[in-house]
Design a protein around this motif. Structure first.
Motif, PDB file in Angstrom:
ATOM      1  N   ASN A  65       0.820  -1.209   0.000  1.00 48.70           N
ATOM      2  CA  ASN A  65       0.000   0.000   0.000  1.00 48.70           C
ATOM      3  C   ASN A  65       0.858   1.265   0.000  1.00 48.70           C
ATOM      4  O   ASN A  65       0.473   2.275  -0.607  1.00 48.70           O
ATOM      5  CB  ASN A  65      -0.930   0.001   1.218  1.00 48.70           C
ATOM      6  N   LEU A  66       2.012   1.208   0.647  1.00 48.01           N
ATOM      7  CA  LEU A  66       2.928   2.350   0.604  1.00 48.01           C
ATOM      8  C   LEU A  66       3.425   2.590  -0.818  1.00 48.01           C
ATOM      9  O   LEU A  66       3.478   3.739  -1.282  1.00 48.01           O
ATOM     10  CB  LEU A  66       4.123   2.104   1.535  1.00 48.01           C
ATOM     11  N   ALA A  67       3.777   1.511  -1.508  1.00 53.16           N
ATOM     12  CA  ALA A  67       4.227   1.635  -2.894  1.00 53.16           C
ATOM     13  C   ALA A  67       3.119   2.215  -3.767  1.00 53.16           C
ATOM     14  O   ALA A  67       3.375   3.059  -4.647  1.00 53.16           O
ATOM     15  CB  ALA A  67       4.679   0.272  -3.428  1.00 53.16           C
ATOM     16  N   PHE A  68       1.879   1.767  -3.541  1.00 53.18           N
ATOM     17  CA  PHE A  68       0.751   2.292  -4.315  1.00 53.18           C
ATOM     18  C   PHE A  68       0.524   3.778  -4.034  1.00 53.18           C
ATOM     19  O   PHE A  68       0.318   4.576  -4.956  1.00 53.18           O
ATOM     20  CB  PHE A  68      -0.521   1.503  -3.993  1.00 53.18           C
ATOM     21  N   LEU A  69       0.559   4.164  -2.750  1.00 57.36           N
ATOM     22  CA  LEU A  69       0.359   5.567  -2.387  1.00 57.36           C
ATOM     23  C   LEU A  69       1.452   6.450  -2.981  1.00 57.36           C
ATOM     24  O   LEU A  69       1.169   7.528  -3.515  1.00 57.36           O
ATOM     25  CB  LEU A  69       0.347   5.709  -0.860  1.00 57.36           C
ATOM     26  N   ASP A  70       2.700   5.999  -2.881  1.00 55.61           N
ATOM     27  CA  ASP A  70       3.799   6.801  -3.398  1.00 55.61           C
ATOM     28  C   ASP A  70       3.763   6.900  -4.915  1.00 55.61           C
ATOM     29  O   ASP A  70       4.068   7.953  -5.485  1.00 55.61           O
ATOM     30  CB  ASP A  70       5.141   6.226  -2.940  1.00 55.61           C
ATOM     31  N   ALA A  71       3.409   5.809  -5.585  1.00 53.03           N
ATOM     32  CA  ALA A  71       3.292   5.853  -7.049  1.00 53.03           C
ATOM     33  C   ALA A  71       2.177   6.814  -7.461  1.00 53.03           C
ATOM     34  O   ALA A  71       2.332   7.612  -8.389  1.00 53.03           O
ATOM     35  CB  ALA A  71       3.020   4.448  -7.588  1.00 53.03           C
ATOM     36  N   SER A  72       1.047   6.765  -6.752  1.00 50.40           N
ATOM     37  CA  SER A  72      -0.068   7.675  -7.044  1.00 50.40           C
ATOM     38  C   SER A  72       0.325   9.121  -6.749  1.00 50.40           C
ATOM     39  O   SER A  72       0.019  10.035  -7.522  1.00 50.40           O
ATOM     40  CB  SER A  72      -1.288   7.290  -6.202  1.00 50.40           C
ATOM     41  N   TYR A  73       1.024   9.321  -5.632  1.00 42.54           N
ATOM     42  CA  TYR A  73       1.457  10.661  -5.223  1.00 42.54           C
ATOM     43  C   TYR A  73       2.378  11.284  -6.271  1.00 42.54           C
ATOM     44  O   TYR A  73       2.314  12.490  -6.537  1.00 42.54           O
ATOM     45  CB  TYR A  73       2.174  10.552  -3.881  1.00 42.54           C
ATOM     46  N   SER A  74       3.221  10.447  -6.887  1.00 45.93           N
ATOM     47  CA  SER A  74       4.183  10.958  -7.862  1.00 45.93           C
ATOM     48  C   SER A  74       3.510  11.452  -9.138  1.00 45.93           C
ATOM     49  O   SER A  74       4.122  12.195  -9.912  1.00 45.93           O
ATOM     50  CB  SER A  74       5.206   9.876  -8.205  1.00 45.93           C
ATOM     51  N   HIS A 275      10.296  16.793  -1.733  1.00 50.68           N
ATOM     52  CA  HIS A 275       9.168  16.261  -0.977  1.00 50.68           C
ATOM     53  C   HIS A 275       8.072  15.699  -1.873  1.00 50.68           C
ATOM     54  O   HIS A 275       7.437  14.685  -1.541  1.00 50.68           O
ATOM     55  CB  HIS A 275       8.594  17.364  -0.085  1.00 50.68           C
ATOM     56  N   THR A 276       7.826  16.345  -3.006  1.00 50.90           N
ATOM     57  CA  THR A 276       6.704  15.952  -3.868  1.00 50.90           C
ATOM     58  C   THR A 276       7.104  15.095  -5.067  1.00 50.90           C
ATOM     59  O   THR A 276       6.253  14.411  -5.632  1.00 50.90           O
ATOM     60  CB  THR A 276       5.970  17.200  -4.404  1.00 50.90           C
ATOM     61  N   VAL A 277       8.376  15.118  -5.453  1.00 49.11           N
ATOM     62  CA  VAL A 277       8.787  14.425  -6.681  1.00 49.11           C
ATOM     63  C   VAL A 277       9.774  13.288  -6.412  1.00 49.11           C
ATOM     64  O   VAL A 277       9.560  12.154  -6.857  1.00 49.11           O
ATOM     65  CB  VAL A 277       9.409  15.424  -7.693  1.00 49.11           C
ATOM     66  N   ILE A 278      10.849  13.570  -5.697  1.00 41.41           N
ATOM     67  CA  ILE A 278      11.936  12.596  -5.551  1.00 41.41           C
ATOM     68  C   ILE A 278      11.647  11.554  -4.473  1.00 41.41           C
ATOM     69  O   ILE A 278      11.652  10.347  -4.735  1.00 41.41           O
ATOM     70  CB  ILE A 278      13.267  13.306  -5.244  1.00 41.41           C
TER      71      ILE A 278
END
Length: 316
Positions: A65-74, A275-278
């Motif tokens: 779920n962390l990977a999914f959230l971070d991929a979506s956030y990116s 914070h938002t991209v990398i």
């Protein structure tokens, strides 16, 4: 567009990360490399955890779920940023700005709460191992997941509602490469002192409290691990150290941006960029590189895929 809050601004002009063409080109290439290499890696983590029956523990459930959230956030900031690098005029509509702001805080708030849940999971696993299977059962894990999504939504909708009640009738230049609370509020045609206080409380104080709580919880866990002589001590230390690294990467920039009055500082754009991209693209990869079970499963999955491809080529 003119709505009930007397907003007459229909679009915002983004001034971007920098005016230097050389730096823009460097950042463009950097983001593109991250997208082409690390983003597929995040999706590979999700697929690996979903497809491997041996990775059913709550730790891997939350990691997926962390990977999914971070991929979506990116996808919220970076793709538009890449397009803007190729555009002379960087413009975002009022509605587009509010939408971007909503998803930024929705997914960001959800990820912050997910890290809290992951800390709780590690605490039970290490400090209360006999109760682990009872406390962290599938039903409880799903309930925690639902709660963190709901928490992220509530956090974000508060931000959006406060901004929608502000009038925007004059300047429309945002000194940033995306829409975020500090820059948008400063363009309102009214005194925003009270709104700023509410925003700092909603984002800044909550971020700071979560950060301090997480550090305290991992300090307790690490102290407990050091006192034990179990054979899983090194694995527990490695897992907790990884979690602390992610916490510092995520909460450090957020605290810098949201826990102070909304005054522009020279470092704001650079901190926001990481914070938002990398960092969102790096977080799951950091977890995976320090987790032997996931790495082994990924290698096994990739090797099976290669064998299938070779077999297909030979047959044809």
């Amino acid at each position: 567009m003119k709505i009930a809050n007397n907003t007459v601004v229909t679009e915002f002009i983004l001034l971007g990360l920098t005016q230097s063409q050389d730096i823009q080109l460097l950042v463009f290439v950097l983001i593109l490399i991250f997208y082409l290499i690390i983003l597929p890696g995040n999706f590979l983590i999700i697929f690996t955890i979903k497809s491997d029956p041996g990775l059913t523990a709550p730790l891997y459930f939350f990691l997926g779920n962390l990977a999914f959230l971070d991929a979506s956030y990116s996808f919220i900031v970076a793709p538009r940023m890449l397009v803007d690098f190729l555009s002379e005029k960087k413009v975002i509509s009022y509605r587009g700005c509010i939408t971007q702001l909503f998803f930024l805080h929705f997914l960001g708030g959800g990820e912050g709460l997910l890290l809290v849940v992951m800390a709780f999971d590690r605490y039970i696993a290490i400090c209360r191992p006999l109760h682990y299977s009872t406390v962290m059962n599938p039903r409880a894990c799903n309930a925690m997941l639902l709660a963190l999504w709901l928490g992220g939504f509530v956090h974000s909708i508060i931000q959006v509602v406060l901004i929608l009640h502000l009038p925007f009738c004059g300047p429309n230049q945002l000194d940033n490469f995306f829409c975020d609370v500090p820059q948008v509020i400063k363009l309102a045609c009214t005194n925003t002192f009270v709104v700023e206080l509410l925003m700092v409380f909603n984002s800044g104080l909550m971020t700071l409290l979560c950060f301090l709580g997480l550090l305290a919880s991992y300090a307790v866990i690490l102290c407990h691990v050091r006192r034990t002589a179990s054979e899983g001590k090194n694995k527990a230390m490695s897992t907790c150290t990884t979690h602390v690294i992610i916490i510092l990467l995520m909460f450090g920039p957020a605290i810098f941006i949201y826990t102070r009055p909304f005054r522009a500082l020279p470092a704001d754009k650079v901190v926001s960029f990481f914070h938002t991209v990398i960092f969102p693209l790096m977080n799951p990869m950091i977890y995976t590189l320090r987790n032997r079970e996931v790495k082994t499963s990924m290698k096994r999955l990739l090797s099976r895929h290669v064998v299938c491809q070779v077999d297909f080529i030979i047959r044809n």
